[in-house]
Design a protein around this motif. Sequence first.
Motif, PDB file in Angstrom:
ATOM      1  N   GLU A 395      74.258  62.206 -26.642  1.00 48.49           N
ATOM      2  CA  GLU A 395      73.247  61.962 -25.613  1.00 48.49           C
ATOM      3  C   GLU A 395      72.079  62.944 -25.694  1.00 48.49           C
ATOM      4  OE1 GLU A 395      74.876  61.728 -21.664  1.00 48.49           O
ATOM      5  OE2 GLU A 395      76.769  60.949 -22.399  1.00 48.49           O
ATOM      6  N   GLY A 396      72.282  64.080 -26.378  1.00 52.11           N
ATOM      7  CA  GLY A 396      71.281  65.138 -26.342  1.00 52.11           C
ATOM      8  C   GLY A 396      70.093  64.946 -27.258  1.00 52.11           C
ATOM      9  N   TRP A 397      70.025  63.853 -28.003  1.00 56.71           N
ATOM     10  CA  TRP A 397      68.963  63.663 -28.994  1.00 56.71           C
ATOM     11  C   TRP A 397      67.657  63.157 -28.387  1.00 56.71           C
ATOM     12  CZ3 TRP A 397      67.230  58.591 -29.430  1.00 56.71           C
ATOM     13  CH2 TRP A 397      68.075  57.603 -28.871  1.00 56.71           C
ATOM     14  N   LYS A 398      67.691  62.638 -27.151  1.00 50.04           N
ATOM     15  CA  LYS A 398      66.495  62.009 -26.589  1.00 50.04           C
ATOM     16  C   LYS A 398      66.064  62.686 -25.295  1.00 50.04           C
ATOM     17  CE  LYS A 398      64.584  57.524 -25.212  1.00 50.04           C
ATOM     18  NZ  LYS A 398      64.832  56.066 -25.062  1.00 50.04           N
ATOM     19  N   GLY A 399      64.767  63.025 -25.250  1.00 47.98           N
ATOM     20  CA  GLY A 399      64.189  63.582 -24.041  1.00 47.98           C
ATOM     21  C   GLY A 399      63.225  62.597 -23.409  1.00 47.98           C
ATOM     22  N   GLU A 400      62.215  63.103 -22.755  1.00 53.65           N
ATOM     23  CA  GLU A 400      61.237  62.262 -22.075  1.00 53.65           C
ATOM     24  C   GLU A 400      59.915  62.256 -22.830  1.00 53.65           C
ATOM     25  OE1 GLU A 400      60.974  64.004 -18.226  1.00 53.65           O
ATOM     26  OE2 GLU A 400      62.837  63.088 -17.492  1.00 53.65           O
ATOM     27  N   ASN A 401      59.137  61.205 -22.608  1.00 53.24           N
ATOM     28  CA  ASN A 401      57.763  61.109 -23.126  1.00 53.24           C
ATOM     29  C   ASN A 401      57.695  61.171 -24.656  1.00 53.24           C
ATOM     30  OD1 ASN A 401      56.651  61.078 -20.451  1.00 53.24           O
ATOM     31  ND2 ASN A 401      56.942  63.304 -20.378  1.00 53.24           N
ATOM     32  N   GLY A 402      58.714  60.631 -25.337  1.00 53.74           N
ATOM     33  CA  GLY A 402      58.678  60.605 -26.789  1.00 53.74           C
ATOM     34  C   GLY A 402      59.128  61.899 -27.448  1.00 53.74           C
ATOM     35  N   LEU A 403      59.951  62.681 -26.749  1.00 53.48           N
ATOM     36  CA  LEU A 403      60.493  63.924 -27.299  1.00 53.48           C
ATOM     37  C   LEU A 403      61.915  63.687 -27.794  1.00 53.48           C
ATOM     38  CD1 LEU A 403      60.335  67.032 -27.734  1.00 53.48           C
ATOM     39  CD2 LEU A 403      61.275  67.266 -25.421  1.00 53.48           C
ATOM     40  N   TYR A 404      62.221  64.188 -28.995  1.00 54.56           N
ATOM     41  CA  TYR A 404      63.553  64.030 -29.565  1.00 54.56           C
ATOM     42  C   TYR A 404      64.025  65.348 -30.195  1.00 54.56           C
ATOM     43  CZ  TYR A 404      62.273  59.086 -29.278  1.00 54.56           C
ATOM     44  OH  TYR A 404      61.868  57.848 -28.830  1.00 54.56           O
ATOM     45  N   GLY A 405      65.336  65.473 -30.340  1.00 53.51           N
ATOM     46  CA  GLY A 405      65.916  66.631 -30.991  1.00 53.51           C
ATOM     47  C   GLY A 405      66.930  66.193 -32.037  1.00 53.51           C
ATOM     48  N   VAL A 406      66.861  66.783 -33.233  1.00 55.62           N
ATOM     49  CA  VAL A 406      67.800  66.479 -34.321  1.00 55.62           C
ATOM     50  C   VAL A 406      68.302  67.804 -34.895  1.00 55.62           C
ATOM     51  CG1 VAL A 406      68.094  65.427 -36.585  1.00 55.62           C
ATOM     52  CG2 VAL A 406      66.636  64.317 -34.885  1.00 55.62           C
ATOM     53  N   GLY A 407      69.617  67.888 -35.095  1.00 61.76           N
ATOM     54  CA  GLY A 407      70.179  69.097 -35.669  1.00 61.76           C
ATOM     55  C   GLY A 407      70.755  70.062 -34.655  1.00 61.76           C
ATOM     56  N   PHE A 408      70.987  69.575 -33.441  1.00 67.09           N
ATOM     57  CA  PHE A 408      71.526  70.437 -32.373  1.00 67.09           C
ATOM     58  C   PHE A 408      72.881  69.950 -31.878  1.00 67.09           C
ATOM     59  CE2 PHE A 408      66.914  70.737 -32.260  1.00 67.09           C
ATOM     60  CZ  PHE A 408      66.702  72.100 -32.168  1.00 67.09           C
ATOM     61  N   THR A 409      73.596  69.234 -32.714  1.00 67.51           N
ATOM     62  CA  THR A 409      74.820  68.574 -32.267  1.00 67.51           C
ATOM     63  C   THR A 409      76.046  69.485 -32.262  1.00 67.51           C
ATOM     64  OG1 THR A 409      75.356  67.890 -34.516  1.00 67.51           O
ATOM     65  CG2 THR A 409      73.976  66.392 -33.218  1.00 67.51           C
ATOM     66  N   LYS A 410      75.980  70.602 -32.988  1.00 69.48           N
ATOM     67  CA  LYS A 410      77.124  71.504 -33.177  1.00 69.48           C
ATOM     68  C   LYS A 410      78.261  70.834 -33.955  1.00 69.48           C
ATOM     69  CE  LYS A 410      76.166  74.321 -29.083  1.00 69.48           C
ATOM     70  NZ  LYS A 410      76.679  74.905 -27.823  1.00 69.48           N
ATOM     71  N   VAL A 411      77.937  69.755 -34.655  1.00 69.92           N
ATOM     72  CA  VAL A 411      78.919  69.124 -35.537  1.00 69.92           C
ATOM     73  C   VAL A 411      78.347  68.977 -36.948  1.00 69.92           C
ATOM     74  CG1 VAL A 411      80.262  67.947 -33.767  1.00 69.92           C
ATOM     75  CG2 VAL A 411      78.244  66.825 -34.708  1.00 69.92           C
ATOM     76  N   GLY A 412      77.418  69.857 -37.300  1.00 70.93           N
ATOM     77  CA  GLY A 412      76.962  69.967 -38.673  1.00 70.93           C
ATOM     78  C   GLY A 412      76.040  68.861 -39.146  1.00 70.93           C
ATOM     79  N   LEU A 413      76.012  68.691 -40.460  1.00 72.01           N
ATOM     80  CA  LEU A 413      75.091  67.758 -41.099  1.00 72.01           C
ATOM     81  C   LEU A 413      75.382  66.307 -40.725  1.00 72.01           C
ATOM     82  CD1 LEU A 413      75.129  69.513 -44.571  1.00 72.01           C
ATOM     83  CD2 LEU A 413      73.140  69.345 -43.061  1.00 72.01           C
ATOM     84  N   LEU A 414      76.646  66.006 -40.506  1.00 72.61           N
ATOM     85  CA  LEU A 414      77.001  64.647 -40.105  1.00 72.61           C
ATOM     86  C   LEU A 414      76.355  64.295 -38.768  1.00 72.61           C
ATOM     87  CD1 LEU A 414      78.640  62.054 -40.525  1.00 72.61           C
ATOM     88  CD2 LEU A 414      80.573  63.189 -39.416  1.00 72.61           C
ATOM     89  N   GLY A 415      76.419  65.217 -37.819  1.00 75.89           N
ATOM     90  CA  GLY A 415      75.808  64.980 -36.515  1.00 75.89           C
ATOM     91  C   GLY A 415      74.298  64.853 -36.606  1.00 75.89           C
ATOM     92  N   ALA A 416      73.673  65.664 -37.457  1.00 73.23           N
ATOM     93  CA  ALA A 416      72.223  65.588 -37.634  1.00 73.23           C
ATOM     94  C   ALA A 416      71.823  64.228 -38.205  1.00 73.23           C
ATOM     95  CB  ALA A 416      71.752  66.715 -38.558  1.00 73.23           C
ATOM     96  N   SER A 417      72.599  63.712 -39.147  1.00 72.31           N
ATOM     97  CA  SER A 417      72.294  62.413 -39.738  1.00 72.31           C
ATOM     98  C   SER A 417      72.410  61.293 -38.712  1.00 72.31           C
ATOM     99  CB  SER A 417      73.233  62.143 -40.918  1.00 72.31           C
ATOM    100  OG  SER A 417      73.006  63.058 -41.957  1.00 72.31           O
ATOM    101  N   VAL A 418      73.437  61.375 -37.889  1.00 72.61           N
ATOM    102  CA  VAL A 418      73.626  60.358 -36.840  1.00 72.61           C
ATOM    103  C   VAL A 418      72.444  60.368 -35.877  1.00 72.61           C
ATOM    104  CG1 VAL A 418      75.040  59.726 -34.847  1.00 72.61           C
ATOM    105  CG2 VAL A 418      76.144  60.358 -36.994  1.00 72.61           C
ATOM    106  N   ASP A 419      72.038  61.555 -35.443  1.00 71.55           N
ATOM    107  CA  ASP A 419      70.920  61.653 -34.514  1.00 71.55           C
ATOM    108  C   ASP A 419      69.608  61.222 -35.160  1.00 71.55           C
ATOM    109  OD1 ASP A 419      72.462  62.428 -32.423  1.00 71.55           O
ATOM    110  OD2 ASP A 419      71.782  64.518 -32.349  1.00 71.55           O
ATOM    111  N   ALA A 420      69.421  61.524 -36.434  1.00 73.83           N
ATOM    112  CA  ALA A 420      68.192  61.122 -37.133  1.00 73.83           C
ATOM    113  C   ALA A 420      68.037  59.605 -37.126  1.00 73.83           C
ATOM    114  CB  ALA A 420      68.212  61.651 -38.567  1.00 73.83           C
ATOM    115  N   MET A 421      69.119  58.890 -37.353  1.00 71.66           N
ATOM    116  CA  MET A 421      69.054  57.426 -37.351  1.00 71.66           C
ATOM    117  C   MET A 421      68.787  56.893 -35.955  1.00 71.66           C
ATOM    118  SD  MET A 421      71.910  56.298 -40.213  1.00 71.66           S
ATOM    119  CE  MET A 421      73.240  57.368 -39.685  1.00 71.66           C
ATOM    120  N   ARG A 422      69.385  57.521 -34.944  1.00 67.12           N
ATOM    121  CA  ARG A 422      69.143  57.095 -33.565  1.00 67.12           C
ATOM    122  C   ARG A 422      67.678  57.295 -33.172  1.00 67.12           C
ATOM    123  NH1 ARG A 422      74.569  59.979 -31.428  1.00 67.12           N
ATOM    124  NH2 ARG A 422      75.968  58.174 -31.403  1.00 67.12           N
ATOM    125  N   VAL A 423      67.121  58.433 -33.554  1.00 62.54           N
ATOM    126  CA  VAL A 423      65.730  58.728 -33.222  1.00 62.54           C
ATOM    127  C   VAL A 423      64.803  57.702 -33.864  1.00 62.54           C
ATOM    128  CG1 VAL A 423      63.854  60.372 -33.610  1.00 62.54           C
ATOM    129  CG2 VAL A 423      66.080  61.192 -32.837  1.00 62.54           C
TER     130      VAL A 423
END
Length: 436
Positions: A395-423
Amino acid sequence: MDPTKSELEAKLAHDGPHHQRRWQVWVAGAVVVGAGPSGLAVAACLKVRGIPSLILDRADCLGSLWRVRTYDRLRLHLPKQFCQLPFLPFPSHFPTYLTRDHFISYLDSYANHFHLRPTLGQAVVEAWFDNTLRLWRVRTSVLQKTAIPSPTDRSYTTTECTAGVPGTGTLKELEYLCRWLVVATGENTEPHEPEFEGRGEFVGPVFHSSEYRSGKEFEGKKVLVVGCGNSGMEVALDLCDHNAMASLVVRHSVHVLPQQMLGTSTFGLLTSLLKWFPVKLVDRFLLVMSRLMLGDTAQLGLTRPSAGPLEYKAISGKTPVLDIGTVAKIRAGDIKVYPEIRRLARQGVEFLDGRKENFDTIILATGYKSNVPSWLKDTNMLSEKDGHPVKPFTEGWKGENGLYGVGFTKVGLLGASVDAMRVAEDIERVWKTGAK
């Protein structure tokens, strides 16, 4: 619809003189801050969907954390299939557990494959959402002497870089305006160094593990490694393998698991088990197997938390250590274990249990911290305390007004890849609407 150039100029004319002094650049797609794995992943996912992006990084090369702040013997602790970025698998001839050089080579190939040209040597000083323009404004400091990669240059061959803005040229400011801002600097931006009483008295070197390269430099010396995460455990092992007298400070309880169980990777095994069994049952299995394979780690000074490995990860965010041989060295007496430091003295260290020992060097394997709170303004997506998402993973990948975060999942590169696709998928929905 995107604002026209004349509309932007009219609105910007109302800004104060402070903003008028900057060069302002309109970015049609997203501005991505960070040219490491997270930034490259989200830029590639956007490109696959036909959405342009501009990648900014303060270093003068991509993947600076991997090139500049990692030690020579580093290997990824997870099998390569859990570490690859979207749309481009690792080469089949790469080993299961990648070396540092393998991963750097992969990052270069990834950027070349998707024709990603990061704008390097630009440090983001401030970013905020302009409610009048309904756009993000990203202010950077850039060295006039910094070379920006040409769009026709299709290869990255850099093997060394500096982690900050390079050179000593004259700084000038640029300001980018965009509809979407992706923070992809990750969790490991700035080395974290705890304070110790008496640090100024200690005569030997005290430095962060980001500056450590190899145990060859410390042969025959007594070295204290502070921190027992994956990096601290591996640095201690590397020192021991190079005939240094290594010791390890274990400040907190820690779960140590074998890197492999039942002939397969522990991470892959638990991922499969979690599809069928609850966390508590998987935790129980991990603890039983670890006891059988590693013995009672508490007897070695490695006490476990009361919660199981996966439950503790969910509570604290701390990842279990995957052992690659350090536990055996501790059990053999080649690596000594000490509790938390009470204070430093001229040539030695006093520990909380009253023991005192002399050391030549102290290496702080105490992790990193995010620098996002220093430049991202007026947002509730990322914590001002540590720069991590306020909401949990998924849930932490999306903020408001077009703001996103990638690489903050605390589950490594796999989590970053998942968030990148969601963004990328989320931005595409708005992009298609605007195109129509």
